[in-house]
Structure formats: structure tokens, C-alpha cells
Design a protein around this motif. Sequence first.
Motif, PDB file in Angstrom:
ATOM      1  N   ARG A  78       0.862  -1.186   0.000  1.00  0.00           N
ATOM      2  CA  ARG A  78       0.000   0.000   0.000  1.00  0.00           C
ATOM      3  C   ARG A  78       0.895   1.232   0.000  1.00  0.00           C
ATOM      4  O   ARG A  78       2.002   1.209   0.533  1.00  0.00           O
ATOM      5  N   MET A  79       0.376   2.330  -0.576  1.00  0.00           N
ATOM      6  CA  MET A  79       1.161   3.554  -0.617  1.00  0.00           C
ATOM      7  C   MET A  79       0.282   4.760  -0.297  1.00  0.00           C
ATOM      8  O   MET A  79      -0.834   4.872  -0.791  1.00  0.00           O
ATOM      9  N   VAL A  80       0.825   5.656   0.527  1.00  0.00           N
ATOM     10  CA  VAL A  80       0.231   6.965   0.781  1.00  0.00           C
ATOM     11  C   VAL A  80       1.237   8.009   0.321  1.00  0.00           C
ATOM     12  O   VAL A  80       2.421   7.921   0.657  1.00  0.00           O
ATOM     13  N   TYR A  81       0.759   8.977  -0.449  1.00  0.00           N
ATOM     14  CA  TYR A  81       1.623  10.022  -1.011  1.00  0.00           C
ATOM     15  C   TYR A  81       1.198  11.358  -0.432  1.00  0.00           C
ATOM     16  O   TYR A  81       0.018  11.727  -0.468  1.00  0.00           O
ATOM     17  N   VAL A  82       2.171  12.101   0.091  1.00  0.00           N
ATOM     18  CA  VAL A  82       1.929  13.423   0.658  1.00  0.00           C
ATOM     19  C   VAL A  82       2.684  14.443  -0.184  1.00  0.00           C
ATOM     20  O   VAL A  82       3.905  14.338  -0.335  1.00  0.00           O
ATOM     21  N   GLY A  83       1.968  15.431  -0.729  1.00  0.00           N
ATOM     22  CA  GLY A  83       2.638  16.434  -1.558  1.00  0.00           C
ATOM     23  C   GLY A  83       1.664  17.426  -2.124  1.00  0.00           C
ATOM     24  O   GLY A  83       0.443  17.255  -2.033  1.00  0.00           O
ATOM     25  N   PRO A  84       2.178  18.468  -2.760  1.00  0.00           N
ATOM     26  CA  PRO A  84       1.302  19.519  -3.284  1.00  0.00           C
ATOM     27  C   PRO A  84       0.745  19.268  -4.679  1.00  0.00           C
ATOM     28  O   PRO A  84      -0.147  19.972  -5.115  1.00  0.00           O
ATOM     29  N   ARG A  85       1.281  18.266  -5.386  1.00  0.00           N
ATOM     30  CA  ARG A  85       0.900  18.067  -6.782  1.00  0.00           C
ATOM     31  C   ARG A  85       0.618  16.604  -7.056  1.00  0.00           C
ATOM     32  O   ARG A  85       1.308  15.713  -6.570  1.00  0.00           O
ATOM     33  N   LEU A  86      -0.424  16.354  -7.862  1.00  0.00           N
ATOM     34  CA  LEU A  86      -0.765  14.999  -8.271  1.00  0.00           C
ATOM     35  C   LEU A  86       0.202  14.568  -9.369  1.00  0.00           C
ATOM     36  O   LEU A  86      -0.022  14.809 -10.553  1.00  0.00           O
ATOM     37  N   SER A  87       1.289  13.945  -8.983  1.00  0.00           N
ATOM     38  CA  SER A  87       2.266  13.417  -9.933  1.00  0.00           C
ATOM     39  C   SER A  87       1.823  12.027 -10.379  1.00  0.00           C
ATOM     40  O   SER A  87       0.812  11.494  -9.901  1.00  0.00           O
ATOM     41  N   MET A  88       2.586  11.422 -11.279  1.00  0.00           N
ATOM     42  CA  MET A  88       2.282  10.061 -11.687  1.00  0.00           C
ATOM     43  C   MET A  88       2.389   9.115 -10.504  1.00  0.00           C
ATOM     44  O   MET A  88       1.564   8.208 -10.329  1.00  0.00           O
ATOM     45  N   THR A  89       3.410   9.302  -9.674  1.00  0.00           N
ATOM     46  CA  THR A  89       3.557   8.463  -8.480  1.00  0.00           C
ATOM     47  C   THR A  89       2.394   8.676  -7.530  1.00  0.00           C
ATOM     48  O   THR A  89       1.847   7.706  -6.974  1.00  0.00           O
ATOM     49  N   ALA A  90       1.980   9.926  -7.325  1.00  0.00           N
ATOM     50  CA  ALA A  90       0.840  10.209  -6.453  1.00  0.00           C
ATOM     51  C   ALA A  90      -0.433   9.584  -7.002  1.00  0.00           C
ATOM     52  O   ALA A  90      -1.274   9.087  -6.244  1.00  0.00           O
ATOM     53  N   GLY A  91      -0.605   9.598  -8.333  1.00  0.00           N
ATOM     54  CA  GLY A  91      -1.778   8.998  -8.933  1.00  0.00           C
ATOM     55  C   GLY A  91      -1.838   7.501  -8.745  1.00  0.00           C
ATOM     56  O   GLY A  91      -2.914   6.898  -8.779  1.00  0.00           O
ATOM     57  N   ASN A  92      -0.681   6.850  -8.558  1.00  0.00           N
ATOM     58  CA  ASN A  92      -0.633   5.406  -8.309  1.00  0.00           C
ATOM     59  C   ASN A  92      -0.835   5.062  -6.838  1.00  0.00           C
ATOM     60  O   ASN A  92      -0.978   3.883  -6.506  1.00  0.00           O
ATOM     61  N   ALA A  93      -0.810   6.063  -5.971  1.00  0.00           N
ATOM     62  CA  ALA A  93      -0.942   5.808  -4.536  1.00  0.00           C
ATOM     63  C   ALA A  93      -2.367   5.410  -4.189  1.00  0.00           C
ATOM     64  O   ALA A  93      -3.326   5.750  -4.890  1.00  0.00           O
ATOM     65  N   ASP A  94      -2.511   4.706  -3.078  1.00  0.00           N
ATOM     66  CA  ASP A  94      -3.842   4.362  -2.582  1.00  0.00           C
ATOM     67  C   ASP A  94      -4.527   5.568  -1.962  1.00  0.00           C
ATOM     68  O   ASP A  94      -5.749   5.630  -1.912  1.00  0.00           O
ATOM     69  N   GLN A  95      -3.725   6.511  -1.489  1.00  0.00           N
ATOM     70  CA  GLN A  95      -4.277   7.764  -0.998  1.00  0.00           C
ATOM     71  C   GLN A  95      -3.305   8.890  -1.285  1.00  0.00           C
ATOM     72  O   GLN A  95      -2.111   8.776  -1.025  1.00  0.00           O
ATOM     73  N   PHE A  96      -3.839   9.972  -1.825  1.00  0.00           N
ATOM     74  CA  PHE A  96      -3.055  11.169  -2.108  1.00  0.00           C
ATOM     75  C   PHE A  96      -3.500  12.264  -1.140  1.00  0.00           C
ATOM     76  O   PHE A  96      -4.649  12.690  -1.155  1.00  0.00           O
TER      77      PHE A  96
END
Length: 977
Positions: free
Chosen positions: A239-257
Motif C-alpha cells: 500500500r502507498m500513501v503520497y503526501v505532496g502539493p501536486r498529483l504526480s504520476m507516483t501520487a496517482g498510483n498511490a492508494d491515498q493522495f
Amino acid sequence: MPKMSRRTFLWMTGGSSIALATDSPRKLINKLIPQVIPPENIQPGDWITIATTCRECPAGCGMHLSHRDGRVTKAEGNPQHLVNRGTLCARGQSSLQGLYDPDRVQKVLQRQKDVETPITRTWEEGLTAIAGKLAAGARVAFISRLETGALAEVMKGFCSAYGSDRMLFYEPFSYEHLRTAHQELFGLPRIPFYNLENADFILSFAADFLETWISPVSYAMQWGNRRSYPLAGNARNTRMVYVGPRLSMTAGNADQFIQVPPGHERNIAAAILKIIIERGWAKNDLRPLLPAIKQMIAQHGPIQGISGQRLVQLARTFISARTSVALAGPQGTASRPAVETAALVALLNHAAGRIGTTVDFSRPHALSNTSSEADLQRFMALLGPKDILFVHEANPVYANSQAAQLMKHTGMTVYLGTMMDETAQTADWFLPVDYSLEAWGDYDPDSATHGIIQPTLARLYDTRLTGDILIDLSRRAGKRLVRTPSAKPPADFLGWLKQRWERLRLGQAPQALPDLFWIDALRNGGVWSSNKPKVAPVALKPTAMPFLTAPVVPKPRLDADMAELWLWPSIMLYDGRLANRGWLQETPDPVTFIVWGNWIDLHPAKAARLGIRAGDQVELSSSSGTVTAPVRISNDVNEQTAALSFGQGHSALGSKALGVGVNAFWLLGAAGTSSMFATCRIRKAAKQGRGLIYTAPDRDQHEREILQWTPLSQVSLMRAGEGQDVILPLPEGYRPDRDMYPPREYLSHRWAMVVDLQRCIGCGACTVACYAENNIAVIGKDKVGAGREMAWLRVAPYEKPGQTGRLGWLPLLCQHCDAAPCEPVCPVFAAVHNEEGLNAQIYNRCIGTRYCSNNCPYKVRRFNWINLAWKKPLDLQLNPEVTVRSRGVMEKCTFCVQRIRQAEYRAARENRKVLDGEIQTACMQTCPARVFAFGDLLDPDSLVSRLTRKDPRRYHLLEELNTKTAVTYLRRIDMEA
């Protein structure tokens, strides 16, 4: 007239040799290069494979180069290499366009004062002039892109021979924030090895590890393995959680942005660490740091974008996972906030006991040896008129706003490279070096991986090895380069390289014969250490707490026309060094599907307050500079953020890069102080220009269920064969009450493909591989803007219905339908169905009515509007197995029919059947996440047959149309459900 031998006469009069004889830069290969599968005799028309190492970024993946008749036509991943294990990214695929780039510098050039055009010189003139300066006592300063192994030794030895220690390995993305944080906390200024394949939970703080972060192909491969379904043994889906200001490709693959303003990644990391320590969940005692962490949280103000309850849940998940890892981004920054974020992330890994497991400091990446921004500034400031500055394949003038001015202070600047980039334009001498696919060398991305670099074809131009140039210059100036005072000076760089690999043999395999070890290394692409280094215990330094409690610089208040700047690396162009490659410019950004340029992302609320509309030209100004670019209005960025990508905006480099987009580095301080937390002003530009070029209108599926999702809980309960039935493109799929045409009979094969959407990350490597394999033309910005793109395979992004910040990607190619709508409407039978199920296109029949394209529901056919010239030497890259199409002809995906035929011919010669998995299409072979499977539906035991008939996630695209497609998609899994 000179005499001509009989052999030369026969060669010259051969029809295929006339072009070679009349084009002098093209040379015969008179010396065989060791290959992966070395044949006894190389016959004209035979394919051979040569192993080498990719140098398109510092990751150092292994490559196999397909070679035929004296030229290289295709790059693939090396299956034996530890980093990429047979896969390759879009940038690696594009290496051939770097090799055959028409804008490569071909001769030695000298630039004289007050003369705009450089003067062509001979090697003798150039080396004599430079060596004369060295012999007269000039001081040496050296900047190079990251190098390791033999070439790094020669560079350091060259500087040392002239009493200089001014040697920098410069990379714009040096991950200085990681190294600084690890030095301050643990005394280890290293970039560790991150083992994502063993991680059950990934917490990314703006680290785009699937795109450009450290070693993205390796991480994408590990991610794909951990996200596949079903998993074997006791492994669990990551599972992946991405924390950041922009929806990157990696963030789009996360289970939660979790979308936060720039800088608040640090606040969330501190809050999670505080919860872990206070509740006694830490596996290592970090209670002495608690006051410093509380002080940091108080100084930075309230946490935005996430509730306290969610923070507790994240902390519990991270600490209780069997294995977890936290990652710190972004790239391109050396600022204090970035260092603090990296330090807190390192403490999270330490608190969870992950150092030594998912975070391994005993296997540091080669990027650990790059210079810091402060090192570069000190280096530049010390340049004077007595110095000779050597720059090797680095472009500090493009990435650093002060570099050009400071480099003017040198007595002489010598550029060793392949392209006339911004830094090369300031040099007094340009010495053209061999491209990495023509060169000898080695590269060690980490301590366990030793990659070899060897020539894959003869030199195209009058270039030389960098190592040979330095050895020759030193000899001419009266100082021979030697490895040790007692050693015999190598005659050339190849000799130096062999000496280093002899030392490797003594350390890796002392029982092996020297010549055999060397030949095996050439065939395999290197050697890999089987001995895992001993993991030393990592302890916090006593000075860790003072480091965390350093004074905080207050953030300025944002006016209405201000935003916080967020700069990010393009997955295609990286730091800008690859911007002159048409394949990469024409392959869409994975999230926006924009081509040929970069853009400013603004939130809709911010844009509305400033009166800015989508496509407007907007000025973005920081304390360091101003750029003007078209704006994209989207919820993909935080309301307080203005985002822009690196990689574009060149004033030199080549014809395809020149004038495309804007240079985001101009917005940074001279010392690269920030790509986050810097403020910028936004103003609508007075002069409006052309807007953005999209190759997909939006990410909405418009209720058509093109890309389908399924909850994990639902698919986990299904048995093989359950789920939605699909109409097979076989006689058994025939229904008299529904079908207009009789069933087709297949006697030998019915080729089909399965695309696992759960694995697809959207990286676009398959698109570029398809360009390279199938001779697809690059048509340029204007024609793509007119809707005339030529890509046979596109990987379109779609949002998950009802959930923002979740993306899926759908690789869309010809579906090779059994009841293909394109075939019956062709008046000249150019679109036909062959005996193995392929929708074939017969180019010399096609008259360009485009009826087939009009009737194709998937819109995967392309029409050639013009005759495109392949500018020399780009024509050398063309695959001889694939027809080059002309104006007025339709074209499309063929399932790489040339590869199918080669496998069938090989099986026939060996009197056997084609093996399952033996045929790999170009997209399948390169894919880092292993999305594609290809095989024979008539073989019930083939992987494609089993997945198509039994996988519970199977479905066909637009199956209600009854086209009976041969491409089966496996639904993307909602891991949160």
C-alpha cells in the motif's frame, strides 16, 4: 589514381554498399565486439546483441543493443542486470536518438573572441593548444556529470597530475537534502539502497520514485511485483500513501493522495513521528528528540490537509506494517526545509526499525558522490585567469543562473561532450567525445553492481574517448597518468579500464582466468556481487537534536497574486539533458497528456481570483528570474501552489529542444536554494501565444467504463474462472443470433495479449519502445497540435469514478478484433485478417480513404498526412524488418509481427513449436512493471490463454460492440476497498 584491391572493388560495387561508400562518415566495422550470444560467423542480415550500460541518467541500468549490418537499431533492458532486470524506461529507449542525433558535434571546434561561429580544427591543433597551456603551468579545474570506475579514476588522476584537487561530479538532481540529513543524524552522507520489493507500506513525502527519483526503473519493477494480483507465498500487496502539493504520476498510483501546500510534508512527517514516540510505538528509543520535534511543529504552525485522526492512523499503519519505508523528496532542492523533511523521514525509518532492511546504508548509490550546491558555488568562485576549466557532459550554465558569468573568469574552458548545449557554447574549445553507445567504460550504480560500457557500433564521427583525450593531453604536457607510482602507464583508456577490471576479478572471482573474466563481463554487461555487505549498526549522533532545533526562517505572507513555487522533474526529459529527442517530446506527460512543452499548473480558485483562464500565457516571477508559459487550471495542485516542470526552455542543445517551453531552473536561487517553499508572483502576460497541446481531451471516462476498477475484497473471494465472461476471438465465441460473419478458423496460432491494469503505472516506456521498434515518425509540435499524432500505442490516464486524486492508465493499441469493423469497409482490401488472427495492414494496397479509421471504435489507426524525411543519420536507427510508411497510408499496431515471424522461423529451423513467452512485443519487453503478456490463445496452457479464460478481473474494451478483441484487460484493483 590509387590502386584498388579486388576485395575493395567487389565491396564498392555491391548495391547495398554504394550509399555507405558515398557517405564518408559511415564506416565499416572491421573489429568484432564481444556479444551476449557470440556467433561463430556473423552473416549479413543476422541480428546480434551487445550488452552495455545506460547513461541517460545516473541510475545505471543494463542494456542490450540489437545490432544488424553495422548499426544499432533497438535498445532493451539486460535481463541479468541487478538494477533493471530486463526492463527499460522511456529515457533508456531514447538512447538511440541520442546516438544518431543530427545535432551532435562532429569535429573539434574552437571559439574565438568576437567571432560568433566556431572554427573547425583538427585534433592535433586542439590537443597541442590545450597541452601547451598545461605545460606552461596552467591550473586544472574539472566538472563532470557523475562518473564512476575507470573514467572517474582517470579524471581524478588528471587533476592530481597538475596538483589540483578541484574535481566535481555535478548533477542538477544530486539529492543533497538526503545526504545532508543522513550526515547530520547518522554521520553517513549517503543515499542508501531502498528495498521497496520487501515493503508492505510506502509513505512518500513528494518522492516520485516511479518517475525520476534515484533509480525509477528498479523501483517501478519492484512496485509492479508488489502490486500484482494474486501474489505468491506469504507476500502481501504493498500500500502507498503520497503526501505532496501536486498529483504526480507516483501520487496517482498511490492508494491515498494527501494534498498539502509545499513544505507541509515536513509538518506531517513531524506529526507522525511525534505520535509514534509519544505512544511508545517506536522500536528505537527517540524520546530525547521529542522536545525538538514538538518545537519544530510549534514553529511551523498548524498542519493542513489531514485530520488528527488520520495522522494517528498513518502512524499506526507505518509502525505496525511487517515492513515499511518512508521516502523523502523532492528533487532539485538543497534548501533547509527539504533537509528537515529528509531528516524527519530518516527518523521515521529509524523509529520503525527499517534501517538495515528496507533502508540499507551499506549499499550506497553512486549519487552519494555528487557535489553539493555549495561545493559548486565555491568551485566557480575560485576560477581565475590561470585556470583551464574542463567540463565533461555537464551543463551547469543551463541549471545554474550564475555559472555562465563565473566561467568567464577562466583562462580557457574546454568542453568534452556530444552536444552543443548552453555550457558548451561558452567554451573556448569543444572536443567531441564518443557517445556512450560508441565508448569503452564502466559504471557502478552501487557497490554491488559493476556495469560495463562497450562500443555497440563503429564511431559515426571524428570523436574520441574522454579517457583517451585526458591521457593524451597529459602525455603531451609531459606528465604520464599512472594508477600507482610503480605501475606502468597504460597506453590508452582501454588499457586503464582493463587494469581496473583485473582488480575487480581479484576481488570478485580470483579463481577465474583474467581473459575469461573480461570476456564474460562483456557478454553479460558487467559483474554483480553475490556477497551482501555486512550491515553495520546505525546510531543517532549526539548532535541530532541541535540540528533539528535550528532557527526557523518565517515564511512570508502570500499576497493575492503570489503562490508557493513547486518545480518537478519531467519523467521524459529528466533535468533537460534529453530535450532534443523527438520521441520524448512527442510522448505525452502521463498525468496531463501534454506534449512539446511545459506549463504552469494553477488551482481553479487561484486562477479565478487572478482572472486567468486555461491556456493563457502567464508570467511566473521569483527573486531569481521570470518565465512565461501557458497555464493549466486543475485541482491537481494545491490552492497555494504554482507548479512547473524542469527539462525544457533550452537556448541551445539542438533543433528539437530550441525554443520549446521555459527553463524552470531560472526561478531558483544561484545556489539552488529551493524548488519548494520559494514564493513567486503570478501575472497574466501582456502577449498571448499558442496554448497547450493535449493528445487526450480529459481524464473523464464519461460513464463508458473504459478503465474498470474492482474492490480487493470482491476479487479476493472469486475463484479462477469466475467473474465477467468475455467473448473469445475464437470459433467458440461465435453466436449465430449475434454475429454477422461466420466463425474464423485458426490452424496454427491465434495471437492475443493481456494487459494488467493493476500493474500499469503510466510511465510511457511502452510508447517510446513502439516508436523505436516500428519506425514511427516524429511529426513535430505543429502537426501534433493539429491532431495528427502517429503513436501506435498510447497510455491514457483516467480518474477513478467518484474519487479525486486516484488515476489509472489504459494502454490502448490495436485490439486485433476477430470481427474487426475496419476490415469490411476497406475498398482495396488493405485492412485484412491474417491466418493467425492479426488485423494486418498491407501498405502498398492502401489508397488512404481512411474508412478503416472512421469505423474503428478504438481510434487506434493513424494516417500519414505527409512524407516525412528521416534526417541523417536518424535513418540508421530504422528497423530493417519494418516497412517505412509514406504519405497517404494508414498504419497501426501489428503486435510486432516481425518478432512473431522471427520466432516462428527460429522454431521451424529447430523443428519445435513456438514456446510460450518466446515472443515478446516491444511494449512487453521494455515495460518496467511487467504489464503485458503475449501468447497463443490456441494453447490452453499459455499464460495469455489462462488469464483470458480464468482471471476474475478479465474484461474486453467496449465488448458490447461484439468486435471480439484479442486484447484482454485485467481490472485495476481498489486496494482501499
